[in-house]
Design a protein around this motif. Structure first.
Motif, PDB file in Angstrom:
ATOM      1  N   SER A 179       0.841  -1.194   0.000  1.00 34.00           N
ATOM      2  CA  SER A 179       0.000   0.000   0.000  1.00 34.00           C
ATOM      3  C   SER A 179       0.877   1.244   0.000  1.00 34.00           C
ATOM      4  O   SER A 179       1.940   1.264   0.620  1.00 34.00           O
ATOM      5  CB  SER A 179      -0.911   0.015   1.228  1.00 34.00           C
ATOM      6  N   LEU A 180       0.421   2.268  -0.686  1.00 35.23           N
ATOM      7  CA  LEU A 180       1.153   3.534  -0.680  1.00 35.23           C
ATOM      8  C   LEU A 180       1.196   4.126   0.721  1.00 35.23           C
ATOM      9  O   LEU A 180       2.060   4.953   1.035  1.00 35.23           O
ATOM     10  CB  LEU A 180       0.495   4.531  -1.641  1.00 35.23           C
ATOM     11  N   GLN A 181       0.266   3.683   1.575  1.00 36.45           N
ATOM     12  CA  GLN A 181       0.204   4.192   2.949  1.00 36.45           C
ATOM     13  C   GLN A 181       1.002   3.335   3.929  1.00 36.45           C
ATOM     14  O   GLN A 181       1.098   3.686   5.114  1.00 36.45           O
ATOM     15  CB  GLN A 181      -1.255   4.269   3.403  1.00 36.45           C
ATOM     16  N   ASP A 182       1.553   2.246   3.468  1.00 33.59           N
ATOM     17  CA  ASP A 182       2.390   1.424   4.348  1.00 33.59           C
ATOM     18  C   ASP A 182       3.561   2.235   4.860  1.00 33.59           C
ATOM     19  O   ASP A 182       4.170   3.023   4.116  1.00 33.59           O
ATOM     20  CB  ASP A 182       2.929   0.199   3.593  1.00 33.59           C
ATOM     21  N   ARG A 183       3.877   2.041   6.129  1.00 25.73           N
ATOM     22  CA  ARG A 183       5.008   2.754   6.728  1.00 25.73           C
ATOM     23  C   ARG A 183       6.317   2.001   6.466  1.00 25.73           C
ATOM     24  O   ARG A 183       6.342   0.772   6.390  1.00 25.73           O
ATOM     25  CB  ARG A 183       4.800   2.892   8.231  1.00 25.73           C
ATOM     26  N   LEU A 184       7.374   2.748   6.346  1.00 23.51           N
ATOM     27  CA  LEU A 184       8.692   2.157   6.146  1.00 23.51           C
ATOM     28  C   LEU A 184       9.049   1.236   7.302  1.00 23.51           C
ATOM     29  O   LEU A 184       9.750   0.236   7.123  1.00 23.51           O
ATOM     30  CB  LEU A 184       9.737   3.274   6.000  1.00 23.51           C
ATOM     31  N   SER A 185       8.530   1.545   8.491  1.00 19.94           N
ATOM     32  CA  SER A 185       8.816   0.747   9.690  1.00 19.94           C
ATOM     33  C   SER A 185       8.282  -0.679   9.581  1.00 19.94           C
ATOM     34  O   SER A 185       8.750  -1.577  10.289  1.00 19.94           O
ATOM     35  CB  SER A 185       8.224   1.423  10.929  1.00 19.94           C
ATOM     36  N   LYS A 186       7.328  -0.910   8.698  1.00 20.57           N
ATOM     37  CA  LYS A 186       6.785  -2.250   8.486  1.00 20.57           C
ATOM     38  C   LYS A 186       7.850  -3.181   7.917  1.00 20.57           C
ATOM     39  O   LYS A 186       7.822  -4.392   8.144  1.00 20.57           O
ATOM     40  CB  LYS A 186       5.590  -2.170   7.540  1.00 20.57           C
ATOM     41  N   PHE A 187       8.808  -2.589   7.215  1.00 18.05           N
ATOM     42  CA  PHE A 187       9.843  -3.376   6.548  1.00 18.05           C
ATOM     43  C   PHE A 187      11.236  -3.137   7.131  1.00 18.05           C
ATOM     44  O   PHE A 187      12.040  -4.058   7.233  1.00 18.05           O
ATOM     45  CB  PHE A 187       9.851  -3.040   5.058  1.00 18.05           C
ATOM     46  N   TYR A 188      11.496  -1.889   7.522  1.00 19.58           N
ATOM     47  CA  TYR A 188      12.803  -1.538   8.081  1.00 19.58           C
ATOM     48  C   TYR A 188      12.610  -0.637   9.303  1.00 19.58           C
ATOM     49  O   TYR A 188      12.812   0.572   9.237  1.00 19.58           O
ATOM     50  CB  TYR A 188      13.672  -0.821   7.036  1.00 19.58           C
ATOM     51  N   PRO A 189      12.194  -1.221  10.415  1.00 20.77           N
ATOM     52  CA  PRO A 189      11.940  -0.410  11.619  1.00 20.77           C
ATOM     53  C   PRO A 189      13.188   0.270  12.159  1.00 20.77           C
ATOM     54  O   PRO A 189      13.082   1.245  12.909  1.00 20.77           O
ATOM     55  CB  PRO A 189      11.395  -1.444  12.615  1.00 20.77           C
ATOM     56  N   GLU A 190      14.361  -0.232  11.781  1.00 20.76           N
ATOM     57  CA  GLU A 190      15.606   0.329  12.289  1.00 20.76           C
ATOM     58  C   GLU A 190      16.020   1.622  11.592  1.00 20.76           C
ATOM     59  O   GLU A 190      16.922   2.331  12.054  1.00 20.76           O
ATOM     60  CB  GLU A 190      16.735  -0.704  12.168  1.00 20.76           C
ATOM     61  N   ILE A 191      15.374   1.978  10.487  1.00 23.06           N
ATOM     62  CA  ILE A 191      15.711   3.216   9.778  1.00 23.06           C
ATOM     63  C   ILE A 191      15.165   4.414  10.557  1.00 23.06           C
ATOM     64  O   ILE A 191      13.993   4.420  10.967  1.00 23.06           O
ATOM     65  CB  ILE A 191      15.126   3.210   8.355  1.00 23.06           C
ATOM     66  N   PRO A 192      15.957   5.438  10.785  1.00 27.47           N
ATOM     67  CA  PRO A 192      15.481   6.629  11.503  1.00 27.47           C
ATOM     68  C   PRO A 192      14.244   7.226  10.832  1.00 27.47           C
ATOM     69  O   PRO A 192      14.195   7.364   9.612  1.00 27.47           O
ATOM     70  CB  PRO A 192      16.671   7.598  11.391  1.00 27.47           C
ATOM     71  N   ALA A 246      21.665  -2.864   4.745  1.00 27.80           N
ATOM     72  CA  ALA A 246      22.006  -2.814   6.173  1.00 27.80           C
ATOM     73  C   ALA A 246      23.087  -1.776   6.415  1.00 27.80           C
ATOM     74  O   ALA A 246      23.061  -1.058   7.432  1.00 27.80           O
ATOM     75  CB  ALA A 246      22.466  -4.190   6.636  1.00 27.80           C
ATOM     76  N   CYS A 247      24.015  -1.686   5.488  1.00 30.26           N
ATOM     77  CA  CYS A 247      25.086  -0.698   5.593  1.00 30.26           C
ATOM     78  C   CYS A 247      24.533   0.715   5.439  1.00 30.26           C
ATOM     79  O   CYS A 247      24.932   1.635   6.159  1.00 30.26           O
ATOM     80  CB  CYS A 247      26.144  -0.984   4.522  1.00 30.26           C
ATOM     81  N   ASP A 248      23.585   0.889   4.507  1.00 30.91           N
ATOM     82  CA  ASP A 248      22.977   2.202   4.281  1.00 30.91           C
ATOM     83  C   ASP A 248      22.179   2.673   5.491  1.00 30.91           C
ATOM     84  O   ASP A 248      22.168   3.872   5.816  1.00 30.91           O
ATOM     85  CB  ASP A 248      22.053   2.159   3.057  1.00 30.91           C
ATOM     86  N   VAL A 249      21.508   1.741   6.151  1.00 30.47           N
ATOM     87  CA  VAL A 249      20.703   2.083   7.323  1.00 30.47           C
ATOM     88  C   VAL A 249      21.558   2.784   8.380  1.00 30.47           C
ATOM     89  O   VAL A 249      21.135   3.775   8.990  1.00 30.47           O
ATOM     90  CB  VAL A 249      20.037   0.830   7.921  1.00 30.47           C
ATOM     91  N   LYS A 250      22.763   2.298   8.562  1.00 26.93           N
ATOM     92  CA  LYS A 250      23.661   2.869   9.571  1.00 26.93           C
ATOM     93  C   LYS A 250      24.119   4.277   9.212  1.00 26.93           C
ATOM     94  O   LYS A 250      24.566   5.016  10.081  1.00 26.93           O
ATOM     95  CB  LYS A 250      24.875   1.955   9.755  1.00 26.93           C
ATOM     96  N   LYS A 251      24.019   4.620   7.944  1.00 20.62           N
ATOM     97  CA  LYS A 251      24.475   5.938   7.489  1.00 20.62           C
ATOM     98  C   LYS A 251      23.318   6.885   7.176  1.00 20.62           C
ATOM     99  O   LYS A 251      23.527   7.994   6.697  1.00 20.62           O
ATOM    100  CB  LYS A 251      25.344   5.766   6.225  1.00 20.62           C
ATOM    101  N   THR A 252      22.091   6.441   7.458  1.00 20.92           N
ATOM    102  CA  THR A 252      20.903   7.222   7.107  1.00 20.92           C
ATOM    103  C   THR A 252      20.535   8.226   8.184  1.00 20.92           C
ATOM    104  O   THR A 252      20.568   7.917   9.374  1.00 20.92           O
ATOM    105  CB  THR A 252      19.704   6.292   6.850  1.00 20.92           C
ATOM    106  N   VAL A 253      20.169   9.411   7.732  1.00 18.88           N
ATOM    107  CA  VAL A 253      19.706  10.472   8.622  1.00 18.88           C
ATOM    108  C   VAL A 253      18.282  10.852   8.226  1.00 18.88           C
ATOM    109  O   VAL A 253      17.959  10.938   7.039  1.00 18.88           O
ATOM    110  CB  VAL A 253      20.614  11.719   8.515  1.00 18.88           C
ATOM    111  N   PHE A 254      17.422  11.044   9.224  1.00 20.24           N
ATOM    112  CA  PHE A 254      16.056  11.494   8.970  1.00 20.24           C
ATOM    113  C   PHE A 254      15.897  12.919   9.453  1.00 20.24           C
ATOM    114  O   PHE A 254      16.183  13.238  10.610  1.00 20.24           O
ATOM    115  CB  PHE A 254      15.052  10.595   9.686  1.00 20.24           C
ATOM    116  N   ASP A 255      15.456  13.800   8.561  1.00 22.41           N
ATOM    117  CA  ASP A 255      15.196  15.195   8.908  1.00 22.41           C
ATOM    118  C   ASP A 255      13.690  15.414   8.869  1.00 22.41           C
ATOM    119  O   ASP A 255      13.093  15.502   7.788  1.00 22.41           O
ATOM    120  CB  ASP A 255      15.890  16.124   7.909  1.00 22.41           C
ATOM    121  N   PRO A 256      13.028  15.500  10.029  1.00 20.82           N
ATOM    122  CA  PRO A 256      11.569  15.656  10.057  1.00 20.82           C
ATOM    123  C   PRO A 256      11.081  16.899   9.335  1.00 20.82           C
ATOM    124  O   PRO A 256       9.946  16.941   8.858  1.00 20.82           O
ATOM    125  CB  PRO A 256      11.241  15.699  11.558  1.00 20.82           C
TER     126      PRO A 256
END
Length: 316
Positions: free
Chosen positions: A60-73, A111-121
């Protein structure tokens, strides 16, 4: 039209369709069947693969990223639709690059990218271009289907469309040779230097759904036509996928010009350029690809190709 395109000084292959008929199909330096690394133009094909899963009710377009990668900021706030439109507020840490130096697997890269990812609200819901969005989309469709991105790409495009000059950059040498791929070159110190295949290969793995496929002009035209007018997606799915807002009018891997009723995509990297311009019905289209690039010329060429497309539309 050919004089206008030749005046751009792009060395490569040219394919132009007007009102559904081939107007130009020629090459300067290469051949009409030459394949090139299409770089970011691939995002449009990845986006359609995502939308097909939405259409089939598997995503779904409304699915949250956390459903698949909860570790991503920020994953709990980010939706699939945000990733498709480059409005997820995600970017890499300063100085960081996608993937890792020595490729292990697609899953390891993510997995490597997750560690380098930044989330800017503050950027959530605002357009901010980053291939990171599409790398995560690749991971999501892999999780949903239990198939690799490469397998899904072949099942979606290569096999049904019988594409003859399309391969992943890491395909076996004999398959790459058969695809017609030419090396990429970059101009420096007064001459063109060849881009080392090892470096290009590493970057292709790191840009999984955003810069890893080589295609000829006619193969790319077939795929774009299939996405925009074929039975891959319904009209409703395409409307949802290409619903774009200012300032960039970007969604589904394509930039949209509502006034002209056109869509466009560009690709640059590893010594290659790809410029694709098409009407929404895919009946009038320009694709220009090159394997000779220079510093600081890409943005200028994008605007020049836009002008050629405008002239083509005016001549209809």
């Amino acid at each position: 039209m050919r004089q206008q395109i030749d005046a751009l000084g792009i060395k490569g292959s040219v394919f132009v369709i007007r009102k559904g008929k081939i107007l130009l199909n020629y090459a300067d330096s290469n051949t009409t069947d030459t394949s090139y690394l299409i770089n970011s133009a691939q995002k449009s094909l990845t986006a359609a693969m995502v939308m097909r899963l939405v259409q089939d009710g598997k995503l779904s377009l409304q699915d949250r990223l956390s459903k698949f990668y909860p570790e991503i900021p920020g994953a709990k706030k980010i939706k699939i639709e945000h990733l498709l439109a480059m409005r997820a507020g995600l970017h890499l840490k300063p100085g960081a690059k996608l993937g890792r130096k020595h490729f292990v697997s697609d899953q390891d890269n993510i997995a490597c990218d997750v560690k380098k990812t930044v989330f800017d609200p503050k950027l959530l819901g605002k357009w901010h271009y980053s291939s990171l969005n599409y790398v995560y989309l690749c991971g999501i469709i892999t999780k949903v289907t239990n198939k690799s991105y490469e397998q899904l790409f072949h099942e979606t495009y290569v096999e049904p469309l019988k594409l003859k000059h399309t391969e992943f950059l890491w395909s076996k040498p004999h398959r790459i040779l058969k695809s017609g791929l030419v090396p990429g070159f970059f101009y420096r110190n007064g001459h063109y230097d060849i881009i080392k295949h090892e470096a290009a290969l590493r970057d292709a793995h790191n840009e999984l759904g955003a810069g890893s496929v080589v295609m000829s002009n006619q193969d790319l035209a077939k795929a774009i036509r299939y996405v925009l007018t074929g039975n891959l997606l319904t009209k409703r799915s395409r409307k949802l996928l290409y619903d774009a807002q200012p300032p960039s009018y970007y969604n589904g891997g394509l930039y949209h010009n509502d006034k002209q009723k056109t869509k466009l995509a560009n690709g640059a990297g590893e010594g290659y350029y790809t410029f694709m311009r098409t009407t929404n019905d895919a009946k009038t289209m320009i694709i220009i690809q090159s394997n000779r690039t220079r510093k600081n010329e890409f943005d200028k060429l994008k605007k020049s190709v836009n002008q050629v497309m405008r002239q083509l539309l005016e001549s209809q």
